[in-house]
Scaffold this active site. Structure first.
Site, PDB file in Angstrom:
ATOM      1  N   GLU A   1       0.726  -1.151  -0.097  1.00 55.34           N
ATOM      2  CA  GLU A   1       0.067  -0.073  -0.188  1.00 55.34           C
ATOM      3  C   GLU A   1       0.903   1.094  -0.056  1.00 55.34           C
ATOM      4  O   GLU A   1       1.267   1.771   1.019  1.00 55.34           O
ATOM      5  CB  GLU A   1      -0.806  -0.069   1.321  1.00 55.34           C
ATOM      6  CG  GLU A   1      -1.952   1.128   0.986  1.00 55.34           C
ATOM      7  CD  GLU A   1      -2.765   1.235   2.375  1.00 55.34           C
ATOM      8  OE1 GLU A   1      -3.756   1.665   2.335  1.00 55.34           O
ATOM      9  OE2 GLU A   1      -2.139   1.002   3.544  1.00 55.34           O
TER      10      GLU A   1
ATOM     11  N   TYR B   1      -5.627  11.271   2.477  1.00 54.73           N
ATOM     12  CA  TYR B   1      -4.237  11.484   1.945  1.00 54.73           C
ATOM     13  C   TYR B   1      -4.246  12.149   0.623  1.00 54.73           C
ATOM     14  O   TYR B   1      -5.135  12.938   0.350  1.00 54.73           O
ATOM     15  CB  TYR B   1      -3.546  10.022   1.961  1.00 54.73           C
ATOM     16  CG  TYR B   1      -3.595   9.454   3.277  1.00 54.73           C
ATOM     17  CD1 TYR B   1      -3.401   9.992   4.520  1.00 54.73           C
ATOM     18  CD2 TYR B   1      -4.191   7.926   3.353  1.00 54.73           C
ATOM     19  CE1 TYR B   1      -3.460   9.321   5.626  1.00 54.73           C
ATOM     20  CE2 TYR B   1      -4.396   7.397   4.718  1.00 54.73           C
ATOM     21  CZ  TYR B   1      -3.729   8.021   5.879  1.00 54.73           C
ATOM     22  OH  TYR B   1      -3.856   7.491   7.194  1.00 54.73           O
TER      23      TYR B   1
END
Ligand code: ADP
Ligand code: SF4
Length: 694
Positions: A104, A180
């Protein structure tokens, strides 16, 4: 046993770009609190899931560059050769069980404070993210990215994707969720740009599109490229051309990623605690994605029931069953379904203690699975147990979470085990607590253990058995575990932030009194300086019984520690909904049966409330009388055949359920093991000399 054919569909392979997942069980990326400082701990933690049958096992967020620096939180990195080695260890371990490994890759944008790297955080338009959340609070505002910054981030993503491929990962991510950087470009609140990266949805998607395209160019022939995206906020926004902005974004990118990993936006909703969010809570947000793309879709929902999983696939909601918490609570969940043993699944209870470990800055801890994070450090496997080192028989006094876990683990090792409880039911504190609002699922702690214990021929369970010292000395067991729990006191809280003198009146109650069925007269005040869930839940429960109830605490919030489990916003919402008045930063100074006097902990400003009863949820002390009485007769142990007596769980140190279960597990694992073995201490892998950070 054979697999139930109804679940065959869960074991079909799924193509993800150039790679193929061997089944539909997909351990989605989740934080483990395991950094480059403990690569072996991390590798063993993830490997156990691959061994347990998860077809894909992912990392947590892997920072692609020092401009994405989440310190002091325990985040992982993929910045250089040493990091590649550290993650290669994990990939090899995952591959050794036939699973795929997913990385990730992550850039935190404005959500990180870059406290170590000291690089001003990157953002589309200088808007800070969640600036009031304690974990993200800082006073450095992010810089506004120019075109070169955008090109730099894409180049860092490409470089990190190549490092991921070299480490052995089969799937690499672009992360556009949870606040994010990619997410900040997608949301108009964070993206005020007037260039081709801002304005229309098409423009706001451009950064994420370029991240995917560049990653595919770099590694797309070898690795599947996944997009992880949060759709909750986007779905609430109307679009001129589509049902919502979420629909528009997914359609604009539709078949570009090899896999869609879809989710909610913030931790409280994305990893909703069972108190406030049921299984499948994501479905109303992500249910449309499969209709828009031909590419496989993975999503989560705290799935532990194979029937629910099958339904997700058959109804066209998901292609892959994502699991984070269910995979922590039971790494062997897929194998148990495969072997027709779904009744043996240790179901996640949705308490979010695992998430609190991240906020605490330590490797993951789990209430249900004491072995999580201890696979390498302590050599604990969730399904395999060391055979007994003797033919000692074990007596556990107390059948709460600690006693049941101790008994089950000792019995699984092969010891002859007796558990005796003075109550008419096993479960200890959970008997009462699981009757409180939102806590029913916590009953899985007792159910899982009792169900297993009841099938074992080397186990005796005795209820209604209030054991005293003479009983124990006469029972001929050689190892004694005292798991007699703890009790709540009526101690108050002093301005020195410690427990003070007791408020001993008949109209003052503790949670133990309520557990015995006592009903306080309203109006009532719950005075909480335990600060975890119980004070808030008791207030809610009294309100549900139509008792007028207020809640006061010296802390700044109701159930203040639940900030660690992502429950805090919902605690306040649900107290408000139940009509409970909340008073924070308050000391309880006096109560005369008609009124209570509070005062502000900082300013001393007094406040009186008309109150007829007070429930104090504060200091707990161990029920260690039995242990102490027994130890005072230790000279008789040899004659009684007793080799050791140990206090476990709350009787040793009152804590949360996670502490009690862990303590019980440790007691049983330590039987016939050298007492001085604590754990192995991990060290970073650093075969290359220290790198320059670039
Ligand atoms: P823990 O969380 O440490 O397991 P609990 O309070 O949940 O602690 O459970 C303690 C259990 O011990 C309760 O079920 C209680 O009935 C039982 N218990 C306490 N004293 C005795 C005793 N003398 N004999 C048998 N059972 C006892
Ligand atoms: Fe589930 Fe609680 Fe374990 Fe997390 S700590 S995996 S929520 S049981």
């Amino acid at each position: 046993m054979n697999r139930n054919p109804r679940y065959d569909i869960l074991f079909e392979p799924v193509k993800i770009g150039p790679v193929t997942a061997p089944n539909r069980f997909y351990q989605v990326p989740h934080a483990s609190g395991m950094t480059e400082a403990n690569p072996r701990v991390r590798s063993a933690f993830r490997e156990t899931k691959a061994e347990g049958g998860w077809g894909v096992v992912s990392t947590g967020a892997l920072s692609i560059h020092p401009s994405s620096d989440d310190s002091p939180l325990p985040y992982a990195r993929l910045w250089d050769k040493n990091d590649i080695r550290s993650h290669a260890l994990c990939c090899d371990a995952i591959h050794s069980h036939g699973a795929l490994a997913a990385a990730e890759l992550w850039h935190g944008g404005a959500s990180v404070m870059n406290r170590t790297s000291r690089i001003p955080p990157y953002s589309p338009s200088g808007i800070s993210w969640a600036a009031t959340h304690v974990g993200f609070m800082g006073n450095l505002r992010p810089r506004i990215m120019d075109k070169k910054d955008i090109r730099d981030v894409i180049a860092w993503q490409v470089a990190a994707a190549k490092r991921a491929k070299n480490a052995g990962f089969d799937i690499v991510y672009i992360y556009a969720g949870m606040g994010y950087l990619g997410y900040e470009f997608l949301l108009e609140e964070y993206n005020h740009r007037s260039d081709e990266y801002g304005g229309s949805v098409k423009n706001r998607v451009r950064f994420v599109r370029e991240m995917i395209e560049s990653t595919k160019d770099a590694v797309g022939n070898n690795c599947g490229v996944a997009l992880r995206i949060s759709l909750e906020e986007l779905r609430s926004k109307s679009s001129d051309s589509h049902s919502s902005e979420a629909h528009e974004v997914v359609e604009l990118l539709s078949d570009l990623p090899d896999l869609w990993d879809v989710k909610m936006d913030s931790s409280p909703t994305d990893c909703g605690a069972s108190r406030f969010r049921p299984e499948c809570a994501h479905e109303p947000i992500i249910d449309f994605v499969k209709k828009v793309t031909e590419k496989p879709v993975v999503g989560v929902g705290r799935f532990t029931s194979p029937d629910t999983m099958v339904s997700q696939i058959k109804r066209g909601v998901l292609d892959l069953i994502g699991g984070a918490r269910p995979s922590i609570a039971d790494p062997f969940l897929p194998n148990k379904i495969n072997e027709g043993r779904e009744g043996d699944i240790r179901e996640c209870i949705g308490c979010n203690i695992c998430i609190s470990s991240w906020h605490d800055g330590v490797p993951v801890r789990c209430t249900q699975n004491a072995t999580a994070g201890e696979e390498w450090r302590k050599g604990w496997h969730p399904e395999r147990f060391e055979t007994p080192g003797s033919d000692d028989s074990i007596l556990i006094v107390g059948g709460g979470p600690a006693g049941l876990e101790a008994g089950l683990t000792a019995a699984r090792r092969g010891y002859q085990v007796t558990i005796a409880d003075k109550n008419t039911q096993m479960g200890g504190r959970l008997i009462y607590e699981t009757q409180l609002p939102g806590l029913t699922e916590w009953g899985r702690i007792t159910d899982y253990r009792l169900n297993a214990l009841k099938t074992m021929s080397n186990v005796n369970l005795y209820l209604d058995s209030n054991l005293e010292v003479n009983d124990i000395l006469g029972l001929e067991h050689s190892r004694i575990g005292i798991a007699t729990g703890a009790h709540w006191t009526k101690a108050l809280y002093s301005s020195l932030e410690i427990a003070a003198a007791e408020l001993n009146r008949p109209d003052v109650y503790t949670p133990d009194d309520l557990a015995l069925g006592m009903i306080p007269e309203g109006p009532s005040l719950v005075y909480d300086f335990d600060n975890y869930y119980l004070g808030g839940v008791i207030a809610e429960s009294l309100a549900l019984q139509d008792i007028n109830v207020s809640y006061a605490t010296p802390a700044g919030h109701a159930s203040a520690w639940t900030i660690m489990t992502n429950e805090l916003p919902f605690v306040h919402q649900s107290l408000e909904k139940s009509g409970v008045e909340v008073y924070t930063q308050m000391l309880l100074n006096d109560f005369d049966g008609k009124k209570v006097t509070l005062s502000n902990i900082f300013t001393n400003k007094p406040k009186s409330l008309a109150i007829k009863s007070v429930i104090i949820v504060g200091l707990r002390l161990p029920n260690d009388q039995l242990y102490n009485q027994l130890m005072s007769r230790s000279s008789e142990f040899a004659q009684a055949g007793i080799k050791s007596v140990e206090c476990i769980g709350d009787a040793l140190a009152p804590g949360a359920l996670v502490h009690a279960v862990y303590s019980g597990h440790e007691f049983a694992r330590q039987l016939d093991r050298p007492p001085d073995e604590l754990y192995l201490r991990d060290i970073p892998i650093a075969e290359s000399p220290p790198n320059k950070v670039i």
